[in-house]
Design an enzyme around this catalytic site. Structure first.
Site, PDB file in Angstrom:
ATOM      1  N   LYS A  55     -17.623  -0.765   5.755  1.00  0.00           N
ATOM      2  CA  LYS A  55     -18.111  -1.762   4.796  1.00  0.00           C
ATOM      3  C   LYS A  55     -19.626  -1.688   4.603  1.00  0.00           C
ATOM      4  O   LYS A  55     -20.125  -1.785   3.494  1.00  0.00           O
ATOM      5  CB  LYS A  55     -17.692  -3.156   5.282  1.00  0.00           C
ATOM      6  CG  LYS A  55     -17.962  -4.276   4.302  1.00  0.00           C
ATOM      7  CD  LYS A  55     -17.402  -5.587   4.840  1.00  0.00           C
ATOM      8  CE  LYS A  55     -17.899  -6.780   4.039  1.00  0.00           C
ATOM      9  NZ  LYS A  55     -16.984  -7.159   2.946  1.00  0.00           N
ATOM     10  N   MET A  79      24.246   9.185   2.488  1.00  0.00           N
ATOM     11  CA  MET A  79      24.095  10.494   3.102  1.00  0.00           C
ATOM     12  C   MET A  79      24.352  10.439   4.612  1.00  0.00           C
ATOM     13  O   MET A  79      24.944  11.344   5.187  1.00  0.00           O
ATOM     14  CB  MET A  79      22.697  11.060   2.817  1.00  0.00           C
ATOM     15  CG  MET A  79      22.509  12.482   3.303  1.00  0.00           C
ATOM     16  SD  MET A  79      23.752  13.609   2.636  1.00  0.00           S
ATOM     17  CE  MET A  79      22.914  14.176   1.160  1.00  0.00           C
ATOM     18  N   PHE A 126     -11.816  -7.038  13.961  1.00  0.00           N
ATOM     19  CA  PHE A 126     -10.714  -7.506  13.135  1.00  0.00           C
ATOM     20  C   PHE A 126     -10.353  -6.453  12.083  1.00  0.00           C
ATOM     21  O   PHE A 126     -11.221  -5.942  11.383  1.00  0.00           O
ATOM     22  CB  PHE A 126     -11.097  -8.827  12.448  1.00  0.00           C
ATOM     23  CG  PHE A 126     -10.025  -9.333  11.525  1.00  0.00           C
ATOM     24  CD1 PHE A 126      -8.775  -9.705  12.021  1.00  0.00           C
ATOM     25  CD2 PHE A 126     -10.247  -9.415  10.162  1.00  0.00           C
ATOM     26  CE1 PHE A 126      -7.778 -10.149  11.166  1.00  0.00           C
ATOM     27  CE2 PHE A 126      -9.255  -9.861   9.307  1.00  0.00           C
ATOM     28  CZ  PHE A 126      -8.017 -10.231   9.810  1.00  0.00           C
ATOM     29  N   GLU A 172       0.814  -1.217   0.000  1.00  0.00           N
ATOM     30  CA  GLU A 172       0.000   0.000   0.000  1.00  0.00           C
ATOM     31  C   GLU A 172       0.849   1.268   0.000  1.00  0.00           C
ATOM     32  O   GLU A 172       0.416   2.323  -0.457  1.00  0.00           O
ATOM     33  CB  GLU A 172      -0.963   0.016   1.182  1.00  0.00           C
ATOM     34  CG  GLU A 172      -2.106  -0.987   1.066  1.00  0.00           C
ATOM     35  CD  GLU A 172      -1.765  -2.343   1.637  1.00  0.00           C
ATOM     36  OE1 GLU A 172      -0.569  -2.598   1.956  1.00  0.00           O
ATOM     37  OE2 GLU A 172      -2.691  -3.172   1.777  1.00  0.00           O
TER      38      GLU A 172
HETATM   39  C1  LIG Z   1      12.319   5.959   5.380  1.00  0.00           C
HETATM   40  C2  LIG Z   1      13.605   6.624   5.733  1.00  0.00           C
HETATM   41  N1  LIG Z   1      14.408   6.067   6.679  1.00  0.00           N
HETATM   42  C3  LIG Z   1      15.574   6.661   7.003  1.00  0.00           C
HETATM   43  C4  LIG Z   1      15.965   7.830   6.415  1.00  0.00           C
HETATM   44  C5  LIG Z   1      17.284   8.501   6.797  1.00  0.00           C
HETATM   45  N2  LIG Z   1      18.168   8.548   5.647  1.00  0.00           N
HETATM   46  C6  LIG Z   1      18.329   9.661   4.900  1.00  0.00           C
HETATM   47  S1  LIG Z   1      19.353   9.450   3.628  1.00  0.00           S
HETATM   48  C7  LIG Z   1      19.663   7.855   4.036  1.00  0.00           C
HETATM   49  C8  LIG Z   1      20.593   7.006   3.237  1.00  0.00           C
HETATM   50  C9  LIG Z   1      20.014   6.607   1.938  1.00  0.00           C
HETATM   51  O1  LIG Z   1      20.840   5.620   1.367  1.00  0.00           O
HETATM   52  P1  LIG Z   1      20.796   5.310  -0.169  1.00  0.00           P
HETATM   53  O2  LIG Z   1      19.400   5.098  -0.611  1.00  0.00           O
HETATM   54  O3  LIG Z   1      21.753   4.232  -0.472  1.00  0.00           O
HETATM   55  O4  LIG Z   1      21.235   6.692  -0.803  1.00  0.00           O
HETATM   56  P2  LIG Z   1      22.691   7.376  -0.875  1.00  0.00           P
HETATM   57  O5  LIG Z   1      22.701   8.458   0.163  1.00  0.00           O
HETATM   58  O6  LIG Z   1      23.715   6.333  -0.621  1.00  0.00           O
HETATM   59  O7  LIG Z   1      22.725   7.931  -2.255  1.00  0.00           O
HETATM   60  C10 LIG Z   1      18.957   7.508   5.201  1.00  0.00           C
HETATM   61  C11 LIG Z   1      19.022   6.210   5.865  1.00  0.00           C
HETATM   62  C12 LIG Z   1      15.082   8.380   5.463  1.00  0.00           C
HETATM   63  N3  LIG Z   1      15.345   9.529   4.863  1.00  0.00           N
HETATM   64  N4  LIG Z   1      13.929   7.751   5.129  1.00  0.00           N
END
Ligand SMILES: Cc1ncc(C[n+]2csc(CCOP(=O)(O)OP(=O)(O)O)c2C)c(N)n1
Ligand SMILES: [Mg+2]
Lengths: 567, 163
Positions: free
Chosen positions: A161, A481, A111, A49
């Site tokens: 429903k 990041m 439920f 979803e």
């Molecule tokens: C749902 C969610 N969980 C955690 C974060 C925190 N967060 C921000 S950037 C990031 C890393 C993302 O990794 P990746 O997709 O490999 O991208 P990269 O920065 O390596 O390009 C995280 C964990 C977030 N933004 N969203």
């Protein structure tokens, strides 16, 4: 003629102009699904979803129409919450239809019962529980009216429903009926304030347009371009505003804020007049608020009164639809400033900003022979190959910032990214939604290896409905990041950011029936991208990029825009 | 900027969930609520909420705008900017041994309060007034030992003549 609740719902959706709905069935919504085959509505069965709500959001961002999704009660409903909050933060019009247990059971811990109206109250523009089939049509109409009017946003309608099974005479509520005494979004700009803005522009030496998602959402891009060129004022945009002004225009400064360009941030800090349009002075944009734009008179145009005077005190507030305000300003300038030489007035300033751009352009150190592919290079190549004409979605993290920096967005609604909430897993389902809206356009999700795994299951959806979305993973093996912050601000304590045990993305794509490519050398990037973009089905391109590349420039959190870390 | 007490009068559609929308707005955005009173109005479809809150000018402006932004809100008035009458009713259960009873009754008299319940050890007093008066009553009764209180929170209306 009497219709069931389910029939009324679908009839209303049709009349609201909904042509595609993203959904997932369950006990509480079977009645709706039972009716669905008899309606012209196209239903896209997602695999989670969260995918449905992001797809509806991506459809809305790309098309400008209101997106719609349909899910069952309980877990179906809660699975949409992240996507609802994502749409809410970025002011995206979507209507979420959730099933609910029959009215006599509400409150009994039945439920798959959950108080979704209670849960989503703080992250929807508004929401409804429909307890009586007689009010169903009016509620659906109001939901769409609220979602798209004023400051747009998600509206949820919870449908028990038994209400879907009940029968009543169907009456289509007219425009008069949907009006509400408690909801009157004001759209008209104040004339005196507009006049003041025109005067300020004539007097300004160092003016800047700072524009946000409102310019895209209000379709104000054409008037913005006209004004910027006629008034000779440089333009910077937030992440949400990208595409609102063409990146190849000489007046374009690039994005501002934490990962903004030197020229944009410097321009803000030196400006004597900032015209903020459809932007909200978010902390990622302003940096240390007390030192933001110290020399500038601030004009703030926004449809939402709560955005004005919230983070910064502005001198000329204007509550108005940005589209209306900019077109009125344009009319004013055309009428009274015909003889004014704005180029002469602002040219020294524009020259200065160009010098800053040359001094510190957005750049990176290209890979040397044998070195890993630079992620920025991949984005540059995607830009070149698509001439800035593709619809680009992103995930969140470095991949998102590099896309914002290195892809030159030319037109509005071609950049889909979770700005306010920063939702990993947004990009791919949003790209699916955009592809539904524009079946013939090239739609690309520029992804991270972490984010893509958050909604990778939607590959099945893309394959199932022949939606040839292209996923380009900038695979750095890290939650890049976060790793960057650990490197710069947490003494390289790389806790929980290395993505060990990564799947083989090429095989994964193939397992789903999509195509998979892998790139490990810079010289193959262009060739493989070209090949991948020509494949008429969903594709994953797994590009192994340098694991320790950082996003620069960077304004560390809490620092002022004047304190940028450069490459 | 200095913090000030504000009394907000909020007209809302009388619909399920509206109280929780307002309460959620305050908690979600970290605004203070000192008291909140809800009741019917002459129009069946409309409820009136009287909210007392504390904040500097900028915060109060945000609160008012955020309240207006709620789709169910019809009207928000900051009564602090107008001439208004405001009242609160409190019930105060106070220790009242025989030796001190007369003294308490004198205070009740002075403040034009009412005794609404009596027992050998306690009196329950009903008092009505603006914030200043209620404060004064509490400080006068404190020394007898207040055992329990219940308060309605402030209700208020704009005065007819504003000039
Ligand atoms: C749902 C969610 N969980 C955690 C974060 C925190 N967060 C921000 S950037 C990031 C890393 C993302 O990794 P990746 O997709 O490999 O991208 P990269 O920065 O390596 O390009 C995280 C964990 C977030 N933004 N969203
Ligand atoms: Mg990564």
């Amino acid at each position: 003629m009497e219709l069931t609740g389910a029939q009324i719902l679908l009839e209303c959706l049709k009349r609201e102009g909904v042509d595609v709905i993203f959904g997932y069935p369950g006990g509480a919504v079977i009645d709706i699904y039972d009716e669905l085959p008899r309606h012209p509505l196209k239903h896209i069965l997602v695999r989670h979803e969260q995918g449905a709500i992001h797809a509806a959001d991506g459809y809305a961002r790309a098309s400008g129409k209101t997106g719609c999704c349909l899910v069952t009660s309980g877990p179906g409903a809660t699975n949409t919450v992240t996507g609802i909050a994502t749409a809410y933060m970025d002011s995206i019009p979507v209507v979420i239809i959730t099933g609910q247990v029959p009215t006599p059971l509400i409150g009994n811990d039945a439920f798959q019962e959950v108080d979704i109206v209670g849960i989503t109250r703080p992250c929807t523009k508004h929401n409804y529980l429909v307890k009586d089939v007689a009010s169903l049509a009016l509620t659906i109409r109001r939901a769409f009216y609220l979602a798209r009017s004023g400051r747009p946003g998600p509206v949820l309608v919870d449908l028990p429903k038994d209400v879907m099974q009940a029968r009543t005479a169907f009456v289509w509520p007219d425009d008069e009926a949907i009006r509400m005494r408690s909801y009157n979004p004001s759209a008209k700009p104040n004339k005196r304030q507009l006049q003041k803005v025109a005067e300020l522009i004539r007097a300004a030496k160092r003016p800047v347009f700072y524009v946000g998602g409102g310019v895209v959402s209000a379709n104000a891009s054409a008037d913005l371009c006209w004004l910027a060129r006629r008034l000779h004022i440089p333009v910077t945009a937030t992440l949400m505003g990208l595409g609102g002004f063409p990146a190849d225009d000489p007046l374009w400064l690039g994005m501002l804020g934490m990962h903004g360009t030197y020229a944009a941030n410097r321009a803000i800090q030196d400006s004597d007049l900032i015209i903020a349009a459809g932007a909200r002075f978010d902390d990622r944009v302003t940096g240390k608020i007390a030192e933001f734009a110290p020399k500038a008179t601030l004009v703030h145009i926004d449809i939402d009164p709560t955005s004005i005077q919230k983070n910064v005190a502005v001198h000329v507030p204007m509550v108005a639809d940005v589209g209306q305000a900019l077109s009125d300003l344009r009319a004013l300038v055309e009428q009274q400033d015909a003889g004014f030489d704005f180029v002469a007035a602002h040219e020294p300033w524009v020259k200065t900003t160009l010098e800053w751009e040359l001094e510190h352009p957005i750049k990176y150190v290209p890979a040397k022979r044998g070195e890993a592919v630079k992620p920025q290079y991949v984005v540059e190549k995607i830009y070149e190959l698509t001439k800035g004409e593709a619809i680009i979605a992103t995930e969140v993290g470095q991949n998102q910032m590099w896309t914002a920096q290195f892809y030159g967005f030319q037109s509005p609604r071609t950049f889909l990214s979770s700005g306010g909430l920063g939702t990993m897993g947004y990009g791919f389902p949003a790209a699916i939604g955009a592809q539904m809206a524009f079946p013939d356009k090239l739609v690309i999700d520029i992804a991270g290896d972490g984010s893509i795994q958050m909604n990778i299951q939607e590959l099945a959806t893309a394959v199932c409905y022949d939606l040839p979305v292209k996923i380009v993973i900038l695979n750095n093996g890290y939650l890049g990041m976060v790793r960057q912050w650990q490197e710069l601000f947490y003494k390289k304590n790389y806790c929980a950011t290395c993505m060990e045990a990564q799947p083989d993305f090429v095989k994964l794509a193939e397992a789903y029936g999509a195509a998979g490519f892998r790139v490990t050398r810079s010289r193959d990037v262009e060739k493989v991208l070209k090949e991948a973009f020509a494949v008429p089905k969903p594709v994953i391109v797994d590009v192994r990029v340098s694991p320790d590349e950082n996003v620069y420039p960077m304004v560390p959190a809490g620092k002022s825009l004047g304190e940028m870390l450069l490459v | 900027m200095s913090e000030k007490r504000h009394v907000l009068s909020v007209l809302v559609e009388n619909e399920p969930g509206v109280l929780s929308r307002v309460a959620g707005l305050f908690s979600g955005r970290g605004f203070n609520i000192e008291s909140l009173n809800v009741g019917p109005t002459l129009d069946k479809g409309v409820s009136i909420m009287t909210i007392t809150t504390v904040g500097d000018e900028q915060i109060i402006e945000q609160i008012v705008k955020q309240l207006r932004k709620l789709v169910m809100t019809i009207k928000v008035v900051d009564l602090t900017e107008h001439k208004a009458v405001e009242r609160e009713m409190v019930l105060i259960k106070v220790n009242a041994e025989d030796s001190r009873r007369a003294e308490i009754l004198r205070i009740v008299d002075i403040f034009r309060c009412k005794v609404v319940d009596v027992s050998p050890e306690e009196l329950t007093i009903e008092a009505t007034g603006d914030v200043g008066k209620i404060k004064a009553i509490f400080s006068m009764l404190q020394r007898f030992g207040i055992k329990e209180i219940a308060r309605t929170g402030t209700v208020a209306l704009k005065r007819s003549l504003q000039d």
